[in-house]
Design an enzyme around this catalytic site. Structure first.
Site, PDB file in Angstrom:
ATOM      1  N   ARG A  15      33.772  30.278  44.345  1.00 25.85           N
ATOM      2  CA  ARG A  15      33.979  30.382  42.897  1.00 25.85           C
ATOM      3  C   ARG A  15      35.325  31.010  42.516  1.00 25.85           C
ATOM      4  O   ARG A  15      35.726  30.989  41.372  1.00 25.85           O
ATOM      5  CB  ARG A  15      32.817  31.160  42.258  1.00 25.85           C
ATOM      6  CG  ARG A  15      31.535  30.354  42.175  1.00 25.85           C
ATOM      7  CD  ARG A  15      30.330  31.209  41.859  1.00 25.85           C
ATOM      8  NE  ARG A  15      29.854  31.946  43.041  1.00 25.85           N
ATOM      9  CZ  ARG A  15      28.856  32.821  43.024  1.00 25.85           C
ATOM     10  NH1 ARG A  15      28.214  33.081  41.906  1.00 25.85           N
ATOM     11  NH2 ARG A  15      28.477  33.431  44.130  1.00 25.85           N
ATOM     12  N   ASP A 102      32.357  42.186  48.666  1.00 25.60           N
ATOM     13  CA  ASP A 102      32.677  41.790  47.291  1.00 25.60           C
ATOM     14  C   ASP A 102      32.054  42.728  46.257  1.00 25.60           C
ATOM     15  O   ASP A 102      31.947  42.384  45.089  1.00 25.60           O
ATOM     16  CB  ASP A 102      32.294  40.321  47.021  1.00 25.60           C
ATOM     17  CG  ASP A 102      30.798  40.062  47.093  1.00 25.60           C
ATOM     18  OD1 ASP A 102      30.048  40.965  47.543  1.00 25.60           O
ATOM     19  OD2 ASP A 102      30.375  38.961  46.690  1.00 25.60           O
ATOM     20  N   LYS A 348      71.370  51.971  44.663  1.00 28.21           N
ATOM     21  CA  LYS A 348      70.687  51.682  45.919  1.00 28.21           C
ATOM     22  C   LYS A 348      71.188  52.619  47.006  1.00 28.21           C
ATOM     23  O   LYS A 348      72.401  52.823  47.128  1.00 28.21           O
ATOM     24  CB  LYS A 348      70.949  50.235  46.331  1.00 28.21           C
ATOM     25  CG  LYS A 348      70.215  49.825  47.589  1.00 28.21           C
ATOM     26  CD  LYS A 348      71.001  48.835  48.457  1.00 28.21           C
ATOM     27  CE  LYS A 348      72.016  49.543  49.321  1.00 28.21           C
ATOM     28  NZ  LYS A 348      72.594  48.703  50.372  1.00 28.21           N
ATOM     29  N   ASN A 374      81.518  61.835  36.662  1.00 25.22           N
ATOM     30  CA  ASN A 374      81.264  60.897  35.572  1.00 25.22           C
ATOM     31  C   ASN A 374      81.766  59.529  36.010  1.00 25.22           C
ATOM     32  O   ASN A 374      82.938  59.363  36.319  1.00 25.22           O
ATOM     33  CB  ASN A 374      82.003  61.359  34.308  1.00 25.22           C
ATOM     34  CG  ASN A 374      81.504  60.606  33.090  1.00 25.22           C
ATOM     35  OD1 ASN A 374      81.427  59.378  33.105  1.00 25.22           O
ATOM     36  ND2 ASN A 374      81.151  61.340  32.054  1.00 25.22           N
ATOM     37  N   ALA A 377      81.768  53.111  32.544  1.00 24.17           N
ATOM     38  CA  ALA A 377      81.062  51.840  32.386  1.00 24.17           C
ATOM     39  C   ALA A 377      81.688  50.755  33.241  1.00 24.17           C
ATOM     40  O   ALA A 377      82.905  50.694  33.386  1.00 24.17           O
ATOM     41  CB  ALA A 377      81.091  51.426  30.917  1.00 24.17           C
ATOM     42  N   ALA A 420      91.111  53.586  34.483  1.00 19.78           N
ATOM     43  CA  ALA A 420      90.268  52.440  34.141  1.00 19.78           C
ATOM     44  C   ALA A 420      90.849  51.148  34.690  1.00 19.78           C
ATOM     45  O   ALA A 420      92.066  50.989  34.784  1.00 19.78           O
ATOM     46  CB  ALA A 420      90.115  52.343  32.629  1.00 19.78           C
TER      47      ALA A 420
HETATM   48  C1  UD1 Z   1      23.125  38.648  47.520  1.00 18.42           C
HETATM   49  C2  UD1 Z   1      21.643  39.037  47.681  1.00 18.42           C
HETATM   50  C3  UD1 Z   1      20.998  39.206  46.299  1.00 18.42           C
HETATM   51  C4  UD1 Z   1      21.767  40.255  45.520  1.00 18.42           C
HETATM   52  C5  UD1 Z   1      23.255  39.919  45.468  1.00 18.42           C
HETATM   53  C6  UD1 Z   1      24.005  41.102  44.895  1.00 18.42           C
HETATM   54  C7  UD1 Z   1      20.729  38.035  49.717  1.00 18.42           C
HETATM   55  C8  UD1 Z   1      19.942  36.908  50.297  1.00 18.42           C
HETATM   56  N1  UD1 Z   1      20.942  38.010  48.424  1.00 18.42           N
HETATM   57  O1  UD1 Z   1      23.162  37.395  46.854  1.00 18.42           O
HETATM   58  O2  UD1 Z   1      19.654  39.614  46.453  1.00 18.42           O
HETATM   59  O3  UD1 Z   1      21.222  40.362  44.229  1.00 18.42           O
HETATM   60  O4  UD1 Z   1      23.785  39.670  46.781  1.00 18.42           O
HETATM   61  O5  UD1 Z   1      25.374  40.822  44.689  1.00 18.42           O
HETATM   62  O6  UD1 Z   1      21.124  38.926  50.438  1.00 18.42           O
HETATM   63  N2  UD1 Z   1      28.002  36.853  53.364  1.00 18.42           N
HETATM   64  C9  UD1 Z   1      28.354  36.728  54.683  1.00 18.42           C
HETATM   65  N3  UD1 Z   1      27.779  35.739  55.426  1.00 18.42           N
HETATM   66  C10 UD1 Z   1      26.872  34.884  54.927  1.00 18.42           C
HETATM   67  C11 UD1 Z   1      26.505  35.035  53.558  1.00 18.42           C
HETATM   68  C12 UD1 Z   1      27.086  36.022  52.816  1.00 18.42           C
HETATM   69  O7  UD1 Z   1      29.164  37.485  55.195  1.00 18.42           O
HETATM   70  O8  UD1 Z   1      26.383  34.027  55.682  1.00 18.42           O
HETATM   71  C13 UD1 Z   1      28.616  37.928  52.586  1.00 18.42           C
HETATM   72  C14 UD1 Z   1      29.506  37.413  51.465  1.00 18.42           C
HETATM   73  O9  UD1 Z   1      30.831  37.289  51.895  1.00 18.42           O
HETATM   74  C15 UD1 Z   1      29.372  38.506  50.423  1.00 18.42           C
HETATM   75  C16 UD1 Z   1      27.965  39.049  50.644  1.00 18.42           C
HETATM   76  O10 UD1 Z   1      27.604  38.674  51.960  1.00 18.42           O
HETATM   77  O11 UD1 Z   1      30.291  39.556  50.628  1.00 18.42           O
HETATM   78  C17 UD1 Z   1      26.967  38.514  49.638  1.00 18.42           C
HETATM   79  O12 UD1 Z   1      26.873  37.110  49.758  1.00 18.42           O
HETATM   80  P1  UD1 Z   1      26.669  36.187  48.510  1.00 18.42           P
HETATM   81  O13 UD1 Z   1      26.596  34.776  48.980  1.00 18.42           O
HETATM   82  O14 UD1 Z   1      27.644  36.517  47.458  1.00 18.42           O
HETATM   83  O15 UD1 Z   1      25.182  36.644  48.088  1.00 18.42           O
HETATM   84  P2  UD1 Z   1      24.515  36.494  46.693  1.00 18.42           P
HETATM   85  O16 UD1 Z   1      24.033  35.101  46.518  1.00 18.42           O
HETATM   86  O17 UD1 Z   1      25.388  37.067  45.672  1.00 18.42           O
HETATM   87 CA    CA Z   2      27.725  37.862  45.575  1.00 23.64          CA
END
Ligand code: UD1
Ligand code: CA
Length: 454
Positions: A15, A102, A348, A374, A377, A420
């Protein structure tokens, strides 16, 4: 009990619509992931594992550090599967804390509260009440006790009405977590291995499950797109500015300032609108920063003023200096006390001693300038011969007239005056007037050009 943290950072972040992996998107000038790493470090975690996948090498390169354990999740099969990739390294007797790459705004205070509320053999999940819980996992309670977290896509209409959501942050005993992860199945709406399923497993095993509510919704914000990234940026900026205001720093408008790094301020500092601070910036007592300034990795001494529209990087000043408007200080510009750098002046890698003034339209590079000098300019230190840089030295009390070229390497003796318009190529002796000019002539019989008739 020792703490292990597992940070999930393998997702692509579709996204974001970006070629950059989501966890590298910048927040306050640094990757999202580095904020989460700071949090894990502040908790004194004994082990920090980062689960990476999408944009793997870029993520590792951006956040490389000796204290990290990297676990590759080659295919993104869900949050449970992600934690499983780091599981072999989690000691059985550690508490394992799961953070998301994230979710960068979590405070140490909230996480401490979560950790402290969790007994040796218990699982805690951080939750929050949201007016609009769309998209999040819902926390299911029976008689007040958490029994499960259900993903929206798997939830019944009744469950979707629940406004307490899963933030994704969870803590559980290492040994327990590993055994639950091994038993996860992907027979759900998304065909993924959900980390959240360990909650109901814990309940089945008779392990206490706590749902700990965060007070602040912005803190647990998950960042999935550019709009949420911008919201998180403002939330973080508001937090940083609030901390500085509590320390006594004045802001014309707390919403119109950006701090991308660490800003350290003395007493009675005032910052006008649209100032951007990057890297490590220190402002001494009584410093005033006028509007539209970018200041990066610099230290300004007490009582200094930066007038509007300056670009300052890698510079230092002593006390009571005046910079700008429209000045540029580049790396290695070192001003002593009561130095004035005026409009359209670039400095610099040069030292400028007490009380010297360079007020208009000048380039000073690779120079050492004494006290009370001084510079007129339009003066240029000609420091570059096309291949190498050369040094200019200007003694105490020198007066450089307007429009002078100082062809380096060059030495201007103490108390000298340079006429100057001179192009100075040989050392100028102390205390004397030196100038270099061609003879002024007036051309007799010269006529002003006139416009050709049509
Ligand atoms: C997840 C939770 C949800 C919660 C939400 C909060 C699960 C199943 N769901 O959903 O309950 O409300 O976060 O923000 O846990 N990631 C991986 N590997 C994967 C999948 C995800 O590393 O295979 C990481 C993503 O990079 C991210 C985090 O896990 O940092 C969350 O993944 P994301 O797909 O955003 O989960 P949500 O659908 O938001
Ligand atoms: Ca998420």
């Amino acid at each position: 009990m020792a703490l292990s943290t597992i940070i999930l950072a393998a997702g692509q972040g579709k996204r974001m619509r970006s070629n950059m992996p989501k966890v590298l998107q910048p927040l306050a000038g640094r990757p999202l992931l580095s904020h989460v790493l700071d949090t894990a470090r502040a908790l004194n975690a004994a082990d920090i594992a980062v689960v990476y996948g999408h944009g793997g090498e870029a993520v590792q390169a951006a956040c490389a550090a000796d204290d990290l354990r990297w676990a590759l999740q080659a295919e993104q099969l869900g949050t449970g599967h992600a934690v499983l990739q780091a599981a072999p390294g989690i000691p059985d007797d550690h508490q394992a804390l799961v953070l998301y790459g994230d979710v960068p705004l979590l405070t140490i205070a909230t996480l401490r509260r979560l950790i402290d509320a969790t007994a040796t053999d218990a699982l805690s999940v951080l939750t929050v009440d949201l007016k609009d819980p769309t998209g999040y996992g819902r926390i299911i309670r029976v008689a007040g006790e958490v029994v499960a977290s259900v993903e929206e896509k798997d939830a019944t209409v009744e469950q979707r009405a629940v406004t307490e959501i899963n933030t994704g942050v969870m803590i559980a005993p290492g040994a327990r977590l590993k055994s639950w992860l091994g038993a996860l199945r992907n027979d759900n709406a998304q065909g993924e291995y959900y980390l959240t399923d360990v909650i109901s497993m814990a309940v089945s095993d008779g392990v206490t499950v706590n749902g700990i509510k965060a007070d602040d919704r912005t803190e647990v914000m998950g960042i999935n797109d550019k709009k949420q990234l911008a919201e998180a940026e403002r939330a973080l900026q508001a937090r940083l500015v609030a901390e500085l205001m509590a320390q006594g720093v004045g802001f014309a408008d707390p919403a119109r300032v950006d701090i991308r790094g660490k800003l350290t301020c003395g007493k009675d500092v005032f910052i006008d609108i649209n100032a951007i601070f990057e890297g490590e910036v220190t402002l001494g007592d009584g410093t005033r920063i006028e509007s539209n300034n970018l200041i990066r990795d610099s230290r300004l001494g007490p009582g200094s003023v930066v007038h509007s529209n300056c670009h300052i990087e890698g510079a230092t000043s002593g006390s009571d200096c005046e910079i700008g408007p429209f000045a540029r200080l580049r790396p290695g510009a070192a001003l002593a006390n009561k130095v004035k750098i005026g409009n359209f002046v670039e400095v610099k890698k040069s030292t400028i001693a007490d009380g010297s003034k360079i007020n208009h339209l000048t380039y000073i590079g690779d120079a050492d300038i004494g006290t009370g000098v001084n510079v007129g300019a339009g003066t240029i230190t000609c420091n570059y011969d096309g291949a190498n840089k050369h040094k200019t030295t200007i003694g105490d009390g020198v007066f450089i007239g307007s429009g002078v070229n100082l062809v380096a390497p060059i030495d201007i003796g103490k108390g000298a005056t340079i006429g100057a318009g001179s192009t100075i190529t040989k050392p100028a002796p102390e205390g004397q007037l030196t100038l270099e000019r061609s003879k002024q002539i007036t051309v007799s019989g010269w006529k002003k050009p006139v416009k050709k008739g049509k």
